[in-house]
Enzyme design. Structure first.
Site, PDB file in Angstrom:
ATOM      1  N   GLU A 439       0.898  -1.156   0.147  1.00 13.74           N
ATOM      2  CA  GLU A 439       0.063   0.026  -0.278  1.00 13.74           C
ATOM      3  C   GLU A 439       0.732   1.436  -0.026  1.00 13.74           C
ATOM      4  OE1 GLU A 439      -3.101   2.306   3.237  1.00 13.74           O
ATOM      5  OE2 GLU A 439      -2.504   0.098   3.402  1.00 13.74           O
ATOM      6  N   ASP A 512      -1.627  -1.547   5.391  1.00 13.33           N
ATOM      7  CA  ASP A 512      -1.423  -1.212   7.024  1.00 13.33           C
ATOM      8  C   ASP A 512      -2.478  -1.860   7.975  1.00 13.33           C
ATOM      9  OD1 ASP A 512       0.458   0.791   5.877  1.00 13.33           O
ATOM     10  OD2 ASP A 512      -1.087   2.444   5.959  1.00 13.33           O
ATOM     11  N   ASP A 514      -4.694  -0.910   9.967  1.00 13.64           N
ATOM     12  CA  ASP A 514      -5.951  -0.010  10.190  1.00 13.64           C
ATOM     13  C   ASP A 514      -7.027  -0.277   9.348  1.00 13.64           C
ATOM     14  OD1 ASP A 514      -5.094   0.991   7.806  1.00 13.64           O
ATOM     15  OD2 ASP A 514      -4.266   2.839   8.578  1.00 13.64           O
ATOM     16  N   ASP A 516      -8.442   1.496   6.855  1.00 11.93           N
ATOM     17  CA  ASP A 516      -7.996   1.707   5.477  1.00 11.93           C
ATOM     18  C   ASP A 516      -7.299   0.382   4.906  1.00 11.93           C
ATOM     19  OD1 ASP A 516      -9.428   4.014   5.217  1.00 11.93           O
ATOM     20  OD2 ASP A 516      -7.665   5.463   5.542  1.00 11.93           O
TER      21      ASP A 516
END
Length: 652
Positions: A439, A512, A514, A516
């Protein structure tokens, strides 16, 4: 934006003796069910039934029960009954105020299978199965018939609803009956499926020829019978013949047998059945003490070692020089195999027992199967010759594909147009190579320094990939990120996809840790599922597990994937000196190359999740993906409403 992390000073000031929680057994199971049954999903729900059935199977394998009955009631309760010895009901020596039955159902690590005195071989070894099922049920009732007397006790969410009670005489009854209802607070709207339980009941009968499995259900899905009895004297050979029924096979009868481990220090036995067919893809189902081991383990490895050495030796005997090129990959192509071993005190990986880890099992199974396979090949030269010719052809095809792939990889960088900034590896063949889909460019920079140049490649993506379920086919074909991805993989999309064209052995989504990152991973998995599903079926797609936190105490350093793991380490300490420093990674780009390599990219220390498809009926996964990622937002909203109760915490 709300603060979701205490500062290091706050952690130091608030972390004292009052911060330490001591949870009772049942409380801990309900708080962390994933530690015991793998989660709160459909698989975990049905695993609860398997835990109770395994206890009855242990009675049968030990010679104390001849039948087991599994019944699914109209109200969603399920009952498992047997005619074994019955759970002991007398007071427990260490806690005289409680019966042995109450100890078993309310205390983790309590049971009759640790010493080996009650059961020579057993599927339930951790002493948590009955108590975990009890903790995760809103109602559970146990009835025990022992010494011509009938006893009963009821529980709710692991809490006794009264003492063990004697409810009458039972002159013609013996054994244990457990009836329970999975707790909606844990599993929500999930329901036990007749088809899945029916399949489990039938497989248990195949695994032990000395038991009769009785099936009943008040609920029906249209295809599952309401009543059935299973008893298969032929064991796994019967199972394999039924599975391959209607398919042509290279051997008229499967290579099957049962051998006791009399020569080895660990008592037990192994049963197996295998045949090869050109009509379908290969498969193997393995078991230890009647417990399925979907991830294999040492018994599977020993079985394939015996088959591989045996077929190579036979090839040498008949002067077939190409037999030496056969590998395990060739063996498993087109092979239908079943392996079941019974050993004392097996070691499993995890409470759900997905993989056997007993080292001795490899040697025991290999040595036991090898001699019989050699004799079988020599006695049936027609079948042996057909199998050998088939495997040699598979080996030649594999070597040809490898040679073509090596040629393609040597010129790939000249052919590929890669605005996605592919950083390729130096390996010239696919075996052992990995492509990390990363990402963003910043994360790609850290990953580039952390990677192994020989076998690890990188492809950074700019932002979120297109949701292919919400886009027109013309838009998919012209999307730059998708074009970069397919060119890097060396494949085409949809019906033109060929798994043999893949340029890498492992495709690893690394985003990541998280919200997103999870969304990007979901978009990528949707893309691969709809456009390249054979890649998932073949086991090539993985998710990386980057940490969200790093805890440091003196020279001691620990990485945590989420808040729960962070809190657990904060509670028990790291074992170092001084205060504990808490660092939160906002993204992969903030991790230095050393952290990223140690936690996420180095095979020796990283964690990977293999993406698999587990569905009872064809199309089930596709329907769920369409519901969550498709064009109709009302279906997503409905799903969120039905499952919102399972969301314990959102990190925002």
């Amino acid at each position: 934006m709300a603060n979701d992390l205490l500062t290091e000073t706050q952690v130091e000031n608030t972390y004292d003796a009052s911060s330490i929680q001591v949870l009772e057994d049942m409380e801990h199971v309900r708080l962390r069910p994933g530690m015991y049954i793998g989660g709160k999903d459909d698989r975990a729900l049905h695993h609860m039934v398997a835990e109770i059935v395994d206890n009855s199977m242990d009675e049968a394998v030990a010679g104390h029960a001849t039948w087991i009955e599994i019944e699914l009631h109209e109200n969603g309760h399920v009952s498992v009954r047997d005619n074994g010895r019955g759970i002991p009901t007398d007071p427990h020596p260490k806690e005289p105020s409680k019966s042995a039955l109450e100890i078993i159902f309310c205390t983790l690590n309590a049971g009759g299978k640790f010493s080996g005195d009650s059961y020579e071989t057993s599927g339930g070894l951790h002493g948590v199965g009955s108590s975990v099922v009890n903790a995760l049920s809103d109602h559970l009732r146990v009835e025990v018939a022992r010494n011509k007397e009938l006893f009963a006790m009821e529980f709710s969410r692991g809490v006794p609803q009264g003492k063990l009670a004697k409810i009458g005489a039972a002159p013609n009854r013996r054994g244990t009956a457990v009836t329970f209802h999975p707790d909606p607070e844990i599993f929500g709207s999930l329901k036990l499926k007749p088809a899945r339980l029916f399949k489990m009941a039938r497989s248990k009968a195949y695994l032990f020829s000395g038991v009769e499995i009785r099936w009943k259900t008040a609920l029906t899905d249209g295809d599952t019978p309401q009543e059935a009895k299973f008893h298969f004297p032929g064991g796994l050979a019967d199972y394999l013949n039924e599975t391959l029924s209607g398919s042509s096979t290279y051997a008229d009868t499967p290579f099957a047998g049962t051998v006791s481990f009399e020569k080895f220090s660990v008592p037990g036995k192994v049963e197996w059945a295998i045949n090869w067919t050109p009509a379908r893809d290969g498969f193997i189902q393995s078991y230890c003490n009647t417990v399925p081991t979907p991830e294999g383990g040492t018994h599977e490895a020993g079985f394939w070692a015996a088959i591989l050495k045996g077929i190579k030796a036979y090839g040498e005997l008949v002067n077939n020089k190409k037999a030496s090129t056969i590998t395990r990959e060739d063996l498993t192509t087109g092979a239908g195999a079943l392996v079941s071993c019974f050993i004392r005190e097996p070691e499993f990986v995890g409470q759900t027992k997905d993989r056997l880890a007993t080292v001795e099992a490899h040697r025991m199974v290999e040595n036991s199967v090898r001699d019989h396979f050699d004799n079988w090949l020599a006695a049936d030269t027609k079948s042996a010759g057909a199998i050998l010719d088939f495997l040699v052809l598979r080996a030649e095809e594999r070597l040809r594909r490898r040679q073509e792939k090596e040629t393609q990889r040597k010129t790939a960088t000249k052919k590929l147009r890669l605005p996605g900034k592919l950083t390729d590896c130096s390996a010239t063949n696919r075996e052992g190579t990995e492509l990390f889909i990363v990402e963003g460019d910043s994360a790609g920079g850290s990953a580039k320094m952390a990677r192994n140049r020989k076998n690890q490649a990188l492809l950074p993506l700019r932002g979120k990939i297109l949701n292919v379920l919400g886009a027109a086919s013309s838009k998919i074909g012209t999307n730059q990120e998708i074009s970069d991805l397919t060119q890097a993989l060396g494949v085409s999309l949809g019906t033109k996809f060929n798994v043999d064209d893949l340029r890498y052995d492992k495709i690893i989504i690394m985003t990541d840790a998280d919200v997103d990152g999870a969304h990007i991973a979901a978009l990528l998995m949707t893309f691969f599922f709809t456009q390249m599903r054979p890649m998932i079926d073949a086991g090539h797609l993985y998710l990386a597990c980057p940490p969200l936190y790093r805890l440091t105490q003196g020279a001691r350093r620990v990485y945590c994937v989420d808040e729960a793991e962070r809190d657990e380490w904060l509670e028990k300490g790291l074992g170092g000196k001084g205060k504990i420093d808490v660092s939160r990674f906002k993204g992969l780009g903030e991790m230095d190359a050393k952290d990223l390599k140690e936690t996420t990219m180095n095979p020796a220390s990283r964690k990977l999740i293999r993406v698999t498809i587990d569905e009872d009926e064809p199309g089930e996964t596709g329907d769920l993906v369409e519901r969550l990622m498709g064009k109709k937002p009302e279906l997503r909203f409905q799903y969120i409403q039905e499952n919102a109760r399972f969301v314990e915490e959102l990190d925002v």
